[in-house]
Write an enzyme that holds these catalytic residues in place. Structure first.
Site, short mmCIF file in Angstrom:
data_model
loop_
_atom_site.label_atom_id
_atom_site.label_comp_id
_atom_site.label_asym_id
_atom_site.label_seq_id
_atom_site.Cartn_x
_atom_site.Cartn_y
_atom_site.Cartn_z
N HIS A 21 -3.29 16.09 4.98
CA HIS A 21 -1.86 16.38 5.12
C HIS A 21 -1.48 17.49 4.16
CE1 HIS A 21 -1.23 14.14 1.43
NE2 HIS A 21 -1.80 13.07 1.96
N HIS A 24 -2.73 17.60 0.51
CA HIS A 24 -4.09 18.09 0.27
C HIS A 24 -4.10 19.62 0.19
CE1 HIS A 24 -5.08 14.15 2.36
NE2 HIS A 24 -5.63 14.03 1.17
N CYS A 128 -6.98 -4.33 -4.05
CA CYS A 128 -6.20 -3.57 -3.07
C CYS A 128 -7.09 -2.48 -2.50
CB CYS A 128 -4.96 -2.94 -3.71
SG CYS A 128 -4.10 -1.82 -2.56
N CYS A 131 -5.68 1.10 -2.88
CA CYS A 131 -5.93 1.73 -4.18
C CYS A 131 -7.42 1.83 -4.47
CB CYS A 131 -5.31 0.91 -5.31
SG CYS A 131 -3.52 0.86 -5.32
N CYS A 145 0.98 -4.81 -3.23
CA CYS A 145 0.74 -3.68 -4.12
C CYS A 145 1.94 -2.73 -4.06
CB CYS A 145 -0.53 -2.95 -3.68
SG CYS A 145 -0.77 -1.39 -4.54
N HIS A 148 1.22 0.33 -2.20
CA HIS A 148 0.92 0.09 -0.79
C HIS A 148 1.73 -1.07 -0.23
CE1 HIS A 148 -2.64 2.24 -2.35
NE2 HIS A 148 -2.51 2.89 -1.23
N LYS A 295 9.72 10.24 1.97
CA LYS A 295 8.31 10.04 1.70
C LYS A 295 7.51 10.22 2.99
CE LYS A 295 5.23 6.73 -0.45
NZ LYS A 295 4.99 5.41 -0.98
N LYS A 298 3.04 7.61 8.02
CA LYS A 298 2.67 7.65 9.43
C LYS A 298 3.70 6.94 10.29
CE LYS A 298 -2.26 8.22 9.17
NZ LYS A 298 -3.35 7.40 8.71
ZN LIG Z 1 -2.63 -0.43 -3.64
#
Ligand SMILES: [Zn+2]
Length: 463
Positions: A21, A24, A128, A131, A145, A148, A295, A298
């Site tokens: 994306h 990167h 997780c 992570c 998390c 996440h 943010k 997807k």
């Molecule tokens: Zn995480």
């Protein structure tokens, strides 16, 4: 000229569970400016990027589409590789952690070098996968998390190898506090110092072959265990450069995103200290890009494909936007509206227009006798990882040049001295811009050297 130094510059290596994306692209472009800049200064630079392929995330993503992991990983890694080409990134190498023999052997070698700090322990923890890390119960929000949301870490019970990070707490703290490892920006340095204050815990650096789904790098001497993906991934920097070169380097610079600061500024440092290997000098940290203020996710469907942007606007326009609009070490925003405004304002009406006007006049009046003009000094801003501010300085000179010819109106007078001065300013701008916009700079410098006008319009205006 300063002494030629041996300098290593890296990006982080991204997981290949999805297409690249815009974030990167940002990291690649930022590191590329540094690499090109240090080379321009006469240094011997090795600039490394690549892909992190041994993650469980990649395995899960492959399973989801029913593809063999190795094939899936290769297919995605190729897209990341392609992005470096499309963005004109000047990396000297591209390392793939699943395939590259140098990497596999290097990761295992690093393991052996740290063996005195590795021990086996029966362990229960919350893992997780997002992570790729065990998370602390206290870091969870409603059992999920915080990085996440929607992902509940899974409880894992197994016998793992651990790395005795706690032994290095004082040492790492001192190195960062005294800026022997310089973390930019300051806020990220403080974040790490605060994290260290909570006490560094030993961390698990392996998992069972079963939990790793038989994917990853084997622990030396224990085929039942696979290396923790971060342990292997971090070693890519040394493996891509070569341990000898790494040890001899005058400067080691990592460019990373803010989400993986801990891994680079704490875990990696601990591993290197244990192995008796040189530590990095600088960790330069960029933020995240939002899209239209939101943010990237997807589910929102607001991901921005860097390939499409490059195709539509050209890679130098994409490089410029990322370098100018996004503060190098902070968060920034992308919107098509802002992109077009930057493009038209700074590139079409700014650089492109000035270059075209000046060179057309210079050709007409044969005004290529360059004179001494003020040097543009952005070196300290680049060293401080303020690439956006460096561009502001360059554009200020452009604006002054523009004002100069508007005031002097050399197209009326045909005054060769005035035009030559404008050409000299343009040349200085192009020289300073080389690391940022290598192609536009090259075209301008070539035209000046050949005493002619531009062969094509730079950055034609968008409507
Ligand atoms: Zn995480």
């Amino acid at each position: 000229m300063m002494n030629k130094k041996k300098i290593f510059i890296s990006t982080a290596i991204p997981y290949v569970n999805a297409r690249p994306h815009i974030g990167h692209a940002l990291e690649l472009v930022e590191a590329d400016v540094l690499a090109r800049f240090y080379r321009e200064q006469g240094n011997e630079v090795f600039f490394l990027t690549g892909t992190d392929e041994n993650s469980l995330k990649n395995v899960q993503a492959a399973e989801k589409v029913g593809e063999e992991v190795a094939k899936f990983v290769k297919r995605h890694a190729d897209v990341f590789f392609d992005l470096t080409k499309k963005l004109n990134i000047s990396n000297d190498d591209f390392i793939r952690t699943a395939e590259d023999k140098r990497h596999i052997e290097g990761a295992q070698n690093l393991w052996r070098l740290t063996e005195k700090d590795i021990y086996k322990k029966d362990y229960t923890g919350l893992y997780c996968v997002g992570c790729e890390e065990f998370v602390r119960e206290s870091d969870l929000v409603n059992g999920e998390c915080s990085e996440h949301p929607g992902q509940k870490p899974e409880e894992v019970h197994e016998e793992n190898y651990f790395f005795a990070l706690s032994k290095y707490e004082d040492k790492i703290n001192k190195l960062i506090d005294k800026e022997e490892i310089k973390i930019v920006p300051e806020a990220r340095k403080n974040e790490i110092l605060n994290f260290i204050k909570t006490g560094l815990q030993d961390f698990s650096i392996s998992r069972s072959r079963e939990r790793a789904k038989n994917w990853g790098i084997e622990v030396p001497g224990d085929s039942s265990q696979i290396m923790y993906v971060w342990f292997d991934a971090l070693s890519n920097y040394i493996n891509g450069y070569g341990l000898d070169d790494w040890q001899k380097a005058d400067k080691v610079i990592h460019v990373i995103g803010k989400g993986i600061n801990r891994f680079h500024s704490v875990y990696w440092i601990g591993m290197l200290l244990s192995a008796g290997i040189r530590i990095p000098d600088e960790v330069l940290i960029h933020g995240y890009i939002t899209v239209d203020g939101q943010k990237i996710s997807k589910s929102l469907g607001n991901t921005v494909d860097p390939f499409l942007l490059i195709e539509k606007y050209g890679r130098e326009a994409v490089r410029y936007y990322l370098l100018r609009e996004i503060p190098s070490s902070g968060d920034g925003d992308y919107s098509e509206e802002k992109f077009i405004a930057r493009y038209n304002g700074d590139l079409a009406n700014g650089l492109g227009n000035f270059a075209s006007r000046v060179l057309t006049l210079a050709k007409k009046y044969e005004a290529f006798d360059l004179i001494e003009v003020s040097k543009i000094d952005v070196a300290s801003l680049i060293y401080e990882f303020k690439l956006n501010e460096a561009l502001v300085v360059i554009w200020k000179v452009l604006a002054e040049g523009d004002k100069y010819i508007n005031d002097e109106k050399p197209w009326e007078s045909g005054d060769v001295k005035t035009i030559s001065k404008a050409v000299s300013i343009l040349k200085e701008v192009a020289l300073t811009l080389k690391p940022f916009l290598p192609e536009a700079s090259e075209l301008i410098l070539e035209a000046i050297n050949n005493k002619t006008n531009l062969e094509r319009l730079l950055f034609p205006r968008l409507n």
